[in-house]
Design a protein around this motif. Sequence first.
Motif, short mmCIF file in Angstrom:
data_model
loop_
_atom_site.label_atom_id
_atom_site.label_comp_id
_atom_site.label_asym_id
_atom_site.label_seq_id
_atom_site.Cartn_x
_atom_site.Cartn_y
_atom_site.Cartn_z
N ARG A 281 24.79 50.62 -11.97
CA ARG A 281 24.58 51.45 -10.78
C ARG A 281 23.81 52.72 -11.09
NH1 ARG A 281 30.54 51.27 -7.80
NH2 ARG A 281 30.64 49.01 -7.50
N SER A 282 23.54 53.01 -12.35
CA SER A 282 22.82 54.24 -12.69
C SER A 282 21.42 54.22 -12.09
CB SER A 282 22.75 54.41 -14.20
OG SER A 282 21.87 53.47 -14.77
N ASN A 283 20.93 55.40 -11.78
CA ASN A 283 19.63 55.51 -11.12
C ASN A 283 18.52 55.00 -12.02
OD1 ASN A 283 18.25 56.24 -8.78
ND2 ASN A 283 17.59 58.18 -9.65
N THR A 284 18.63 55.27 -13.34
CA THR A 284 17.58 54.83 -14.26
C THR A 284 17.48 53.31 -14.31
OG1 THR A 284 17.94 56.80 -15.62
CG2 THR A 284 16.78 54.96 -16.65
N VAL A 285 18.62 52.63 -14.35
CA VAL A 285 18.61 51.15 -14.41
C VAL A 285 18.06 50.58 -13.11
CG1 VAL A 285 20.07 49.11 -14.63
CG2 VAL A 285 20.50 51.10 -16.07
N ARG A 286 18.47 51.13 -11.98
CA ARG A 286 17.99 50.60 -10.70
C ARG A 286 16.48 50.80 -10.55
NH1 ARG A 286 19.21 52.99 -6.60
NH2 ARG A 286 20.27 54.86 -7.35
N LEU A 287 15.97 51.97 -10.99
CA LEU A 287 14.53 52.21 -10.88
C LEU A 287 13.75 51.32 -11.84
CD1 LEU A 287 14.46 56.11 -10.54
CD2 LEU A 287 14.04 54.40 -8.76
N LEU A 288 14.31 51.06 -13.05
CA LEU A 288 13.64 50.17 -13.98
C LEU A 288 13.57 48.75 -13.43
CD1 LEU A 288 12.33 49.64 -16.72
CD2 LEU A 288 14.62 49.30 -17.67
N GLU A 289 14.65 48.26 -12.85
CA GLU A 289 14.63 46.91 -12.26
C GLU A 289 13.63 46.82 -11.11
OE1 GLU A 289 19.30 45.69 -13.19
OE2 GLU A 289 18.70 46.34 -11.22
N ARG A 290 13.56 47.88 -10.32
CA ARG A 290 12.59 47.89 -9.22
C ARG A 290 11.16 47.88 -9.74
NH1 ARG A 290 11.32 53.21 -5.76
NH2 ARG A 290 9.64 52.40 -4.43
N LEU A 291 10.89 48.69 -10.79
CA LEU A 291 9.55 48.73 -11.37
C LEU A 291 9.19 47.40 -12.01
CD1 LEU A 291 6.98 50.13 -12.36
CD2 LEU A 291 8.31 51.05 -14.27
N ALA A 292 10.12 46.78 -12.74
CA ALA A 292 9.84 45.50 -13.39
C ALA A 292 9.57 44.40 -12.36
CB ALA A 292 11.03 45.11 -14.28
N THR A 293 10.31 44.40 -11.26
CA THR A 293 10.08 43.40 -10.22
C THR A 293 8.67 43.52 -9.65
OG1 THR A 293 12.43 43.43 -9.66
CG2 THR A 293 10.92 42.54 -8.02
N ALA A 294 8.19 44.78 -9.47
CA ALA A 294 6.84 44.96 -8.92
C ALA A 294 5.77 44.66 -9.96
CB ALA A 294 6.69 46.40 -8.42
N ALA A 295 6.00 45.06 -11.22
CA ALA A 295 4.96 44.90 -12.25
C ALA A 295 4.82 43.45 -12.70
CB ALA A 295 5.29 45.79 -13.45
#
Length: 703
Positions: A281-295
């Motif tokens: 649930r940490s913000n860093t993990v959620r943002l990384l998953e979002r970035l990886a999904t887009a990239a």
Amino acid sequence: MAQTVDVPAINCRSAVLENAEKHYFKRSTILRDVHPEVRTSAPLMDDATLQEIDRLLDGLASLAKQRPDRGIFYRSFVDRVVAWVHFSGGALWRRRDPGDLHLEVALGCCAQGEIAGSQAAAWRQACAAWVLDRQTARAVGPGSAVAPEQPSPNPTNELFLYVPWAVDDLAAGVLEMAARAGASPGLQDGYLRFLEAACEIMADYERRALLGELRRFHHHGARLDEFSRRIHASLDLEPVAYAIANEGLRILGCDRVSVLVRRRRGYQALAFSGAESFSRRSNTVRLLERLATAALAAGEPLWYPADGNLAPQIESPLEDYLDESHVRGLGILPLCVEDADGSPAERKIVGGLVVERFFGPADEGLRAACAPVAAHSALAIHNALAVERLPFGRLQRRLGAAAAAWRGRRLAGWAAGVAAVAALVAVLAWTPADFSVEARGELQPLAIRDLFAPDDGVAAELLAPTGTRVAANQVVLVLRKPSLELELKRVWGELQTARKRLAAVESEQLLNRREDEAQRKRYTELTAQQEELRALVASLQAQHEILKRQESELQVRSPIAGEVLTWDAEQLLAARPVARGQALLTVADLSGPWRLELRVPERRMRHLAEARARGDGRLDVSFALATNPGRVLRARLDRVGERTEVSELDGAVVLATAALDAGEIPERVPGATVVARIHCGTRSLGYVWLHDLIDAVRTWILF
């Protein structure tokens, strides 16, 4: 791109080599160890010239042994040769791939002016390629061709010297020098033999560099083999992901490596190097998953800093992640495997590999090292996912391990172990035991009230300090409100003024005899003023009564008879500004009934509800006070809350109260910490000991 530098015009030092066309003799020490095959054809030179040549060649050889970066060595090498002989320019051509002759360095006139133009550059490259293919040195004057079969003549006014070098019989490159036109054949021959000696040093440098590259390649290959062995040691997805992250960090030399796996709705983080666990649930993990999904949707690696413009759907999540993580260098690589038919066009992305640097960008070395690591990681993740998707795949592996252990040990030992486990299971399943739910709370008197500030103000007088016995409706604290006092004085002053004016009007009205028209008119005016003033006086009296009532409400009264419990109330409330609704004092009746206020964990409510349903709902409670932990006291559960509350200490809880006999409590301390057990009947010994584990397994299976 070739490097450029201006070289001074040729001066009288070229006369050093002009002596070569006058005298020849057999002196093999001219080029010594650098070019030992040169013997009888060496030109006659004086000792000073030979020493100067020796110093230059020794300097080049020393530079080659230092093994600097290729770009630095090429530039220094050409610069020294050009500067010593005072050629008008120089260049170095190197073969990187078969058929690819690349200009590494260009100095002096070879980097600027007409000689660097497209026509002259193409002719020079063709000459260098011809010399490299035939491994033959050539001097090409103005208007001449490098060979009869080469029809294109020299389009410039310079004399070009081309000398090749080879590494282990493989053509490697060509050294090109530009000199003044008009040099005699003997001088040209001296130039070529000197450059051949220099090229031997260049070949020696290339051998050393190639050997270093082979050693580094061998070392990296050994580390990559170890990496592959470790990540393929297991078929469980999570251990494989952590092995990739931790071992990849050691190989790549970056600051953090993360592994993500592809799921239905995107990519999910599995492992971070150097961390045994992480919060999803940490913000860093959620943002990384979002970035990886887009990239990774494009199927190509993403590097930051980027070589060009990024797509809008990638740029926004990338900026959000960089702001959160403070990363300076980032790479997101797709973990791709080929389908069963082996077609590269049918590549399947199974996950993503994220490499990060916090103190520098992702350079070319890191990018090159990531490719083989990603290839091995993709296969390991693919195998782990394939096993994970098998029905009961994890159970099958556990049974296989147990079967292997069975075959490696004696049957009697296993039989004894199985019998002992069976006996233990029987004892746990059939032995009854008391089952209780643990709760924490406080001991409180039943009659306890908090006194609140009725309005904004300042504590003026505390009439009941800490520990004082007070009666019901007794004033315990007096508040002051300066604005209220000021308003009260203003209204009172206006009321007195209005009364005086009313008395004056009434007095004048009595003295008016109304004998003439003027007196009658004045009487009428006085009557109107009298009514107006009477209304004003009535209004001001009403305002004054309201303000006095508000002033009386600033007296804080105790709603019950009891004792003031607030600690050090004198110091706490002395001249202290208070706000409306603020808790000021606590009063409790310590001589009356007492109760337990308990916080029951939410996860225990099922057991508590089932036990209350089986009886009358008043369950037995045993508890111990923190003030006297050695004594166990008794109480009865009487009320249970209907909703869940959130406590900072205990998390999600349900509030409950239990009645008790106050006479059994030796020390009645309001708010004393209580550890209680609510008895919920009997259950099997195994369930009493392992109910937490049983509930966790049920949750895992159902959800």
